[in-house]
Design a protein around this motif. Structure first.
Motif, PDB file in Angstrom:
ATOM      1  N   PRO A 125     135.361   1.402  -6.013  1.00  0.00           N
ATOM      2  CA  PRO A 125     135.035   1.623  -7.568  1.00  0.00           C
ATOM      3  C   PRO A 125     134.727   3.139  -7.452  1.00  0.00           C
ATOM      4  O   PRO A 125     134.732   3.677  -8.684  1.00  0.00           O
ATOM      5  CB  PRO A 125     133.960   0.507  -7.700  1.00  0.00           C
ATOM      6  CG  PRO A 125     133.558   0.114  -6.816  1.00  0.00           C
ATOM      7  CD  PRO A 125     134.659   0.295  -5.718  1.00  0.00           C
ATOM      8  N   LYS A 126     133.676   3.764  -6.577  1.00  0.00           N
ATOM      9  CA  LYS A 126     133.399   5.155  -6.614  1.00  0.00           C
ATOM     10  C   LYS A 126     134.368   6.083  -6.380  1.00  0.00           C
ATOM     11  O   LYS A 126     134.190   7.270  -6.471  1.00  0.00           O
ATOM     12  CB  LYS A 126     132.331   5.161  -5.770  1.00  0.00           C
ATOM     13  CG  LYS A 126     130.825   4.436  -5.950  1.00  0.00           C
ATOM     14  CD  LYS A 126     129.829   4.588  -4.950  1.00  0.00           C
ATOM     15  CE  LYS A 126     128.643   3.714  -5.111  1.00  0.00           C
ATOM     16  NZ  LYS A 126     127.527   3.764  -4.178  1.00  0.00           N
ATOM     17  N   PHE A 127     135.524   5.933  -5.926  1.00  0.00           N
ATOM     18  CA  PHE A 127     136.490   6.540  -5.654  1.00  0.00           C
ATOM     19  C   PHE A 127     137.394   6.918  -6.804  1.00  0.00           C
ATOM     20  O   PHE A 127     138.330   6.142  -7.374  1.00  0.00           O
ATOM     21  CB  PHE A 127     137.359   6.288  -4.527  1.00  0.00           C
ATOM     22  CG  PHE A 127     138.598   7.255  -4.027  1.00  0.00           C
ATOM     23  CD1 PHE A 127     138.413   8.689  -4.203  1.00  0.00           C
ATOM     24  CD2 PHE A 127     139.807   6.499  -3.850  1.00  0.00           C
ATOM     25  CE1 PHE A 127     139.644   9.484  -3.966  1.00  0.00           C
ATOM     26  CE2 PHE A 127     140.868   7.497  -3.364  1.00  0.00           C
ATOM     27  CZ  PHE A 127     140.792   8.989  -3.321  1.00  0.00           C
ATOM     28  N   LYS A 128     137.188   8.024  -7.744  1.00  0.00           N
ATOM     29  CA  LYS A 128     137.526   8.263  -8.887  1.00  0.00           C
ATOM     30  C   LYS A 128     138.526   9.807  -8.916  1.00  0.00           C
ATOM     31  O   LYS A 128     139.405  10.036  -9.860  1.00  0.00           O
ATOM     32  CB  LYS A 128     136.640   8.271 -10.251  1.00  0.00           C
ATOM     33  CG  LYS A 128     136.016   7.002 -10.165  1.00  0.00           C
ATOM     34  CD  LYS A 128     136.928   5.651 -10.908  1.00  0.00           C
ATOM     35  CE  LYS A 128     136.109   4.460 -11.127  1.00  0.00           C
ATOM     36  NZ  LYS A 128     137.186   3.462 -11.335  1.00  0.00           N
ATOM     37  N   ASP A 129     138.038  10.695  -8.370  1.00  0.00           N
ATOM     38  CA  ASP A 129     138.679  12.018  -8.437  1.00  0.00           C
ATOM     39  C   ASP A 129     139.671  12.334  -7.236  1.00  0.00           C
ATOM     40  O   ASP A 129     139.057  12.569  -6.061  1.00  0.00           O
ATOM     41  CB  ASP A 129     137.303  13.043  -8.400  1.00  0.00           C
ATOM     42  CG  ASP A 129     137.892  14.444  -8.556  1.00  0.00           C
ATOM     43  OD1 ASP A 129     139.223  14.283  -8.839  1.00  0.00           O
ATOM     44  OD2 ASP A 129     137.031  15.109  -8.324  1.00  0.00           O
ATOM     45  N   PRO A 130     140.769  12.442  -7.401  1.00  0.00           N
ATOM     46  CA  PRO A 130     141.796  12.752  -6.123  1.00  0.00           C
ATOM     47  C   PRO A 130     141.518  14.161  -5.685  1.00  0.00           C
ATOM     48  O   PRO A 130     141.832  14.179  -4.391  1.00  0.00           O
ATOM     49  CB  PRO A 130     143.121  12.622  -6.870  1.00  0.00           C
ATOM     50  CG  PRO A 130     142.882  13.008  -8.411  1.00  0.00           C
ATOM     51  CD  PRO A 130     141.538  12.355  -8.475  1.00  0.00           C
TER      52      PRO A 130
END
Length: 382
Positions: free
Chosen positions: A43-48
């Protein structure tokens, strides 16, 4: 028994039945196996854009080998770290790869049994404790600039009857999930390197000369060369020039620093170190400074007066195996030159070709390139 006592007894019995029903009634909650179904994997991985390293480990069942591939952002540029830090322009591939793995959800739990990992193809390809040679998946790990893991997946088999779905497991976890995703990052060098290695537009090619010969690597003896000249009217012109235009490399090996420096300056030192380095890849440096190749060479003349010299060396060994299989990929040694008279012959009087030839030599100086056998066969006309 009086009516009052009877009534009290009935009420007491009814209350006891209610209590018993409450005690024995099954709990209406989700079983533990499905407790995380629908949740995001990371859930914390949001920015490619936070991704600064991609590691892909694929497994080749026929050879029972894990192939590791790694792309990293170093010193303000992207390099293929697993292939001698070859520099690349990732373009939109990085964003597409990262975006495909962002916000993945545990859509459906299929199993939490270790015994099912092979069936779903989610055995970790790096797990040496598992003896099975089948059922291993593709492991994909994304890291940030501090080398911290942003996401880590084992991508398994496609889900039968559900296009766009595949089985997924987290390394170290037991549960296998069916996930809606078409993410399939490549572990092939060629898929991360742009086509058009030579920067040779087909429309600008004016003449192709093939020189077929063979060299005895021990004596340096050269067989009588056979020249094949292709002009635009020839039947093979479209095939050969189209292959040159879209030529894609499948690997690259670094040249010695001294040799690379000389080539950037448009020269070649007659040294033992240079000769040994060339011989390792199927090229022979003569006493006159000429570079010969195991399987001949070709010259490609361009409309601006630039001429490419493409030499075909030895069969290339793979990154995983030092053996050289017959009919395998091939090493290339590429240089460029410019001639004013040649440019004028093709109608170019701008002299821009001289700068172009210099830039090309700088581009080619650091690497022995490797092309696929299919492209090699298209170019080596007899």
């Amino acid at each position: 028994m009086t009516e009052t006592i009877k009534t009290a007894s009935f009420l007491f019995g009814a209350a006891a039945l209610v209590v018993a029903a409450v005690v024995v009634q099954p709990e209406r909650r989700t079983p533990a196996m499905f407790s995380d179904e629908g949740e995001a994997f990371y859930p914390k991985f949001k920015d490619p854009q936070s991704v600064k390293a991609i590691e892909v480990v694929d497994y080749d069942e026929p050879t029972a080998t894990a192939r590791a591939f790694k792309v990293e952002f170093r010193r303000s540029r992207w390099v293929i770290a697993s292939n001698n830090d070859y520099p690349i322009d990732v373009g939109d591939r990085l964003v597409k790869t990262s975006a495909a793995l962002i916000d993945l959800h545990k859509d459906q739990v299929r199993s939490e049994l270790v015994q099912d990992h092979a069936k779903y193809g989610v055995i970790d390809p790096l797990d040496q404790k598992v003896s099975s040679l089948q059922g291993r998946g593709k492991r994909v790990t994304l890291r940030d600039a501090q080398k911290e893991v942003l996401a880590d997946f084992i991508l398994g088999k496609p889900v039968d009857g559900k296009p766009g779905w595949r089985y997924v497991r987290i390394p170290g976890g037991k549960r296998t999930y069916a996930v809606k995703t078409e993410a399939d990052p490549s572990a092939r060098f060629a898929d991360w390197v742009n086509a058009g290695l030579l920067r040779m537009p087909q429309a600008n090619i004016r003449k192709v000369t093939l020189v077929n010969y063979s060299v005895n690597p021990l004596t340096g003896a050269l067989s009588p060369p056979e020249n094949v000249v292709l002009m635009q009217e020839s039947s093979q012109w479209k095939s050969v020039t189209g292959t040159l235009d879209a030529l894609k490399i499948v690997d690259a090996r670094p040249k010695p620093a001294e040799m690379a420096h000389d080539l950037r300056e448009g020269q070649m030192q007659l040294s033992m170190q240079t000769a040994l380095a060339l011989r390792q890849f199927g090229f022979l440096l003569t006493q006159t400074g000429r570079v010969l190749a195991t399987d001949g060479e070709m010259t490609v003349e361009m409309a601006n007066g630039v001429a490419y010299q493409i030499r075909f060396g030895d069969v290339a060994s793979s990154a995983q195996d030092s053996a050289k299989a017959a009919g395998g990929d091939r090493y290339l040694f590429v240089t460029a030159s410019w001639d004013k008279a040649r440019a004028a012959r093709y109608g170019d009087t701008s002299d821009t070709g001289e700068r172009s030839a210099h830039d090309l030599n700088v581009r080619f100086a650091d690497w022995f390139y490797v092309i696929g056998n299919a492209d090699f066969q298209k170019l080596r006309l007899k």
